[in-house]
Design a protein around this motif. Structure first.
Motif, short mmCIF file in Angstrom:
data_model
loop_
_atom_site.label_atom_id
_atom_site.label_comp_id
_atom_site.label_asym_id
_atom_site.label_seq_id
_atom_site.Cartn_x
_atom_site.Cartn_y
_atom_site.Cartn_z
N HIS A 168 -92.74 116.33 -101.15
CA HIS A 168 -94.02 116.35 -100.41
C HIS A 168 -94.77 115.02 -100.54
CE1 HIS A 168 -93.53 120.53 -99.39
NE2 HIS A 168 -93.25 120.80 -100.65
N VAL A 169 -94.07 113.95 -100.30
CA VAL A 169 -94.69 112.63 -100.45
C VAL A 169 -95.52 112.30 -99.21
CG1 VAL A 169 -94.23 110.16 -100.59
CG2 VAL A 169 -92.99 111.74 -102.07
N ARG A 170 -96.72 111.86 -99.49
CA ARG A 170 -97.64 111.44 -98.42
C ARG A 170 -98.11 110.03 -98.76
NH1 ARG A 170 -101.39 113.40 -94.64
NH2 ARG A 170 -103.44 112.46 -94.77
N ARG A 171 -98.23 109.21 -97.72
CA ARG A 171 -98.71 107.84 -97.97
C ARG A 171 -99.66 107.45 -96.83
NH1 ARG A 171 -99.66 103.24 -101.32
NH2 ARG A 171 -100.93 102.26 -99.77
N VAL A 172 -100.86 107.09 -97.22
CA VAL A 172 -101.88 106.70 -96.24
C VAL A 172 -102.28 105.26 -96.53
CG1 VAL A 172 -104.20 107.20 -95.37
CG2 VAL A 172 -102.71 109.08 -96.11
N PHE A 173 -102.34 104.45 -95.48
CA PHE A 173 -102.83 103.08 -95.62
C PHE A 173 -104.25 103.03 -95.03
CE2 PHE A 173 -98.27 102.45 -95.61
CZ PHE A 173 -98.11 101.52 -96.62
N ARG A 174 -105.11 102.35 -95.74
CA ARG A 174 -106.48 102.21 -95.24
C ARG A 174 -106.62 100.82 -94.62
NH1 ARG A 174 -111.46 104.73 -98.25
NH2 ARG A 174 -110.55 106.47 -97.15
N THR A 175 -107.04 100.77 -93.37
CA THR A 175 -107.27 99.48 -92.72
C THR A 175 -108.72 99.41 -92.29
OG1 THR A 175 -106.68 100.36 -90.55
CG2 THR A 175 -104.90 99.38 -91.82
N SER A 176 -109.16 98.21 -91.94
CA SER A 176 -110.53 98.10 -91.46
C SER A 176 -110.57 97.14 -90.28
CB SER A 176 -111.45 97.61 -92.57
OG SER A 176 -111.02 96.37 -93.06
N THR A 177 -111.53 97.35 -89.41
CA THR A 177 -111.70 96.49 -88.24
C THR A 177 -113.15 96.01 -88.21
OG1 THR A 177 -112.22 98.44 -86.93
CG2 THR A 177 -109.94 97.63 -86.82
N GLY A 178 -113.37 94.93 -87.44
CA GLY A 178 -114.72 94.39 -87.31
C GLY A 178 -115.07 93.45 -88.44
N VAL A 179 -116.11 92.63 -88.22
CA VAL A 179 -116.50 91.64 -89.23
C VAL A 179 -117.79 92.09 -89.92
CG1 VAL A 179 -117.09 89.22 -89.62
CG2 VAL A 179 -115.40 89.82 -87.88
N ILE A 180 -118.83 92.32 -89.12
CA ILE A 180 -120.12 92.68 -89.72
C ILE A 180 -120.15 94.19 -90.01
CG2 ILE A 180 -122.63 92.70 -89.39
CD1 ILE A 180 -122.09 90.15 -87.59
N ARG A 181 -119.92 94.97 -88.96
CA ARG A 181 -119.87 96.42 -89.18
C ARG A 181 -118.41 96.83 -89.31
NH1 ARG A 181 -124.22 99.35 -85.22
NH2 ARG A 181 -126.08 98.47 -86.15
N ARG A 182 -117.95 96.79 -90.52
CA ARG A 182 -116.53 97.11 -90.75
C ARG A 182 -116.32 98.61 -90.62
NH1 ARG A 182 -113.86 92.72 -93.15
NH2 ARG A 182 -112.24 94.00 -94.05
N LYS A 183 -115.30 98.93 -89.84
CA LYS A 183 -114.95 100.35 -89.70
C LYS A 183 -113.64 100.60 -90.40
CE LYS A 183 -117.20 101.37 -85.32
NZ LYS A 183 -116.98 101.51 -83.88
N ARG A 184 -113.65 101.58 -91.25
CA ARG A 184 -112.43 101.90 -91.99
C ARG A 184 -111.64 102.97 -91.25
NH1 ARG A 184 -113.20 101.26 -98.43
NH2 ARG A 184 -113.53 99.04 -98.30
#
Lengths: 323, 260
Positions: free
Chosen positions: A8-24
């Motif tokens: 039951h392996v799960r792997r999530v990567f967290r990325t972000s976009t934007g410069v000032i208002r970063r959205k994860r």
């Protein structure tokens, strides 16, 4: 005891976009993967780009920590026992990177032999053996920056084998190789399998998986969608035929119309330079052709052929698209 | 331990070979100290108290510091960019030993800048350059290299923790020339800057090398400086260990060992 276990392996990567208002944003690479690979088995991991193949290999080689679930290699947990796993596994990632370009191939191998604590007296002999094995002995003292892609890939293979690991991970090892280089590499993999190594091979090439693997796992969008021997997977489409239609300018509306037909199991599109190749799986065989042509009205259709389904068609049916 | 020493030694040898063909590092180790040595000797040669060995040692320190700073702050990231970081992390040896070895290679390479500075003074300007206390200078030299190298080992994981930290580190090149007293005594600086100098291992390296080369540092004072160098080295090595573990753990969690 299996050589490799994924539970039951799960792997999530967290990325972000934007410069000032970063959205994860969370990107799920592996949704829920469970499988076992036996000792001495050559296991193929198939799936489209982004399916989670490389993520799986990186988790098993201790380079990534799973977000949830457990994974073990030779009974050692990939998170807790990384130090026990590392001397026992070897890995190769496809592509040309991962080498010290400004020194020779021999320097690269000798360096990694030291990092893997190969017995000092054995290093020169071992490096020579492996250079012979991968056919690089004549060019061993040249800088890697002058090597062809195939030579670099073979050097990676030699590096992986320096410490004679029990478990090997080959992530798309033949990608970008010329046909002869790819065949030589496949032969080397067959020899390693015959020598009793446990091997996990990820590949895009169905014939490669068909020819080499004892069992194949197909993953799509982070989930295992099929598991079995190549013969078992082929049986999924044994009663099917594939109608191949060369078309010009196919659009989503045409594909939707084809998929809606009750006798169509799957539709895949391979985009070529000026045309597209439609592959339609159906149990009707030749009888499906007039009805398919009718659904593609006002679309220019070129060559049409009907053939028996292969492992690649089984794969297409499972993942629903072509690369 | 033996495995780590082998990884250290192999990384030193590989990096020495690598640096010998790296134009930027050749610039840091040779070209920049050469220009600094020529400029400072030209500026100071009319001064009555001018001691050419001070410039030789000082310009060599600039070369060593530049190599350690750039090599240290980019040590891990450069492996990541060439796709070798995953191979190093996936190997049984510790990344700490590999990076420390890499920095040792860089430092061994940059030490040659001292010979270059000597050649500039002796042959270009015709000075008689004499080290007054050779045994003490040899001890100070080894301890100074270890202290600056240890700082590089501490910088390496800091350089990858955050891009802003790396940018901050890379602008420290010239300030440390001044705060470390490489080419001019720090007593020329405003008093409020002195505590900063005293907190920097490169300052104590410069004190040890300048003091022993001029013969002004000996006895208890020399032993004290050596102790400071040893303690600062130990502190850097000890502090670096958990930072390496943190960096590796974070990279394995975030998936940032490779660019792809």
């Amino acid at each position: 005891m299996p050589a490799i276990t994924l539970d039951h392996v799960r792997r999530v990567f967290r990325t972000s976009t934007g410069v000032i208002r970063r959205k994860r944003k969370d990107v799920v690479a592996l949704e829920d993967l469970s499988l076992e690979v036996g000792e001495g088995e050559l296991f193929g991991l198939l799936g489209p780009n982004g399916a989670g193949k490389t993520t799986t290999v990186k988790i098993l080689t201790t380079l990534l920590i799973p977000t949830a679930g457990r994974a073990s290699v030779l009974g050692y947990d990939v998170v807790r026992d990384a130090r026990q796993i590392r001397p026992r596994v070897g890995f190769v990632f496809g592509g040309e990177r991962g080498l010290y370009y400004r020194v020779s191939g021999r320097d690269n191998l000798e360096y990694f032999a030291e990092l893997y604590a190969v017995e000092p007296r054995r290093i020169r002999v071992r490096v020579d053996e492996l250079l012979d094995l991968v056919g690089l002995r004549d060019r061993a003292n040249e800088r890697v920056e002058g090597y062809s892609r195939g030579m670099k890939q073979r050097l990676h293979l030699a590096r992986m084998l320096l410490h004679d690991p029990a478990v090997l991970f080959l992530d798309e090892p033949t990608i970008g190789l010329d046909p002869i280089g790819a065949r030589e590499l496949r032969e080397a993999v067959e020899r390693l399998h015959a020598a009793g190594k446990t091997i996990v091979l990820t590949t895009h090439y169905m014939f490669e998986a068909d020819a080499l693997c004892d069992r194949i796992g197909v993953i799509n969008e982070g989930k295992l969608v099929a598991l079995g021997t190549p013969e078992e997977l082929k049986r999924l489409v044994s009663d099917k035929s594939v109608v191949e239609l060369e078309v010009y300018g196919v659009g989503e509306e045409h594909l939707a119309r084809l998929r809606a037909l009750d006798f169509v199991d799957s539709v895949a599109v391979e985009r070529r330079e000026l045309r597209e190749l439609l592959r339609v799986q159906t149990a009707l065989g030749e009888r499906a052709v007039p009805r398919l042509m009718a659904s593609l009205e006002r679309l220019e259709v070129g060559r049409v052929s009907v053939r028996e389904a292969t492992l690649e068609d089984a794969y297409v049916r499972l993942v629903g698209k072509l690369e | 331990m033996r495995r780590e020493l082998r990884a250290f030694s192999a990384s030193t040898r590989l990096w020495l070979r690598y640096m010998a063909v790296d134009r930027f590092m050749l610039f840091c180790a040779f070209v920049q100290p050469f220009f600094i040595a020529v400029t400072v000797m030209y500026m100071l040669h009319h001064q009555p108290q001018f001691d050419p060995v001070y410039v030789v040692v000082g310009s060599a320190l600039t070369g060593i510091w530049s190599v350690v700073l750039f090599d240290g702050s980019w040590a891990i990231n450069s492996e990541r960019f060439q796709g070798t970081l995953e191979l190093l992390v996936g190997a049984p040896s510790s990344l700490y030993a590999v990076i420390a070895g890499k920095l040792a290679g860089g430092m061994a390479f940059s030490v040659t800048s001292m010979a270059l500075s000597y050649a500039v003074g002796a042959w270009l300007f015709g000075y008689s350059i004499v080290v007054r206390d050779v045994p003490a200078f040899a001890v100070a030299f080894v301890l100074a290299l270890i202290a600056i190298g240890a700082l590089g080992v501490l910088i390496a994981p800091l350089g990858i923790l955050a891009r802003s930290v790396r940018q901050f580190l890379t602008v420290l090149e010239h300030p440390i020339y001044i705060l470390g007293g490489f080419l001019f005594p720090v007593l020329l600086l405003p008093g409020w800057l002195l505590p900063i100098s005293y907190a920097l291992p490169p300052y104590w390296a410069a004190v040890a090398l300048h003091g022993t080369s001029s013969g002004e540092l000996s006895g208890v004072a020399f032993a004290e400086v050596c102790a400071v160098l040893l303690l600062s080295s130990l502190a850097c090595f000890v502090l670096a260990a958990p930072l390496f573990r943190l960096v590796l753990r974070r990279a394995r969690v975030e998936g940032t060992l490779s660019l792809t």
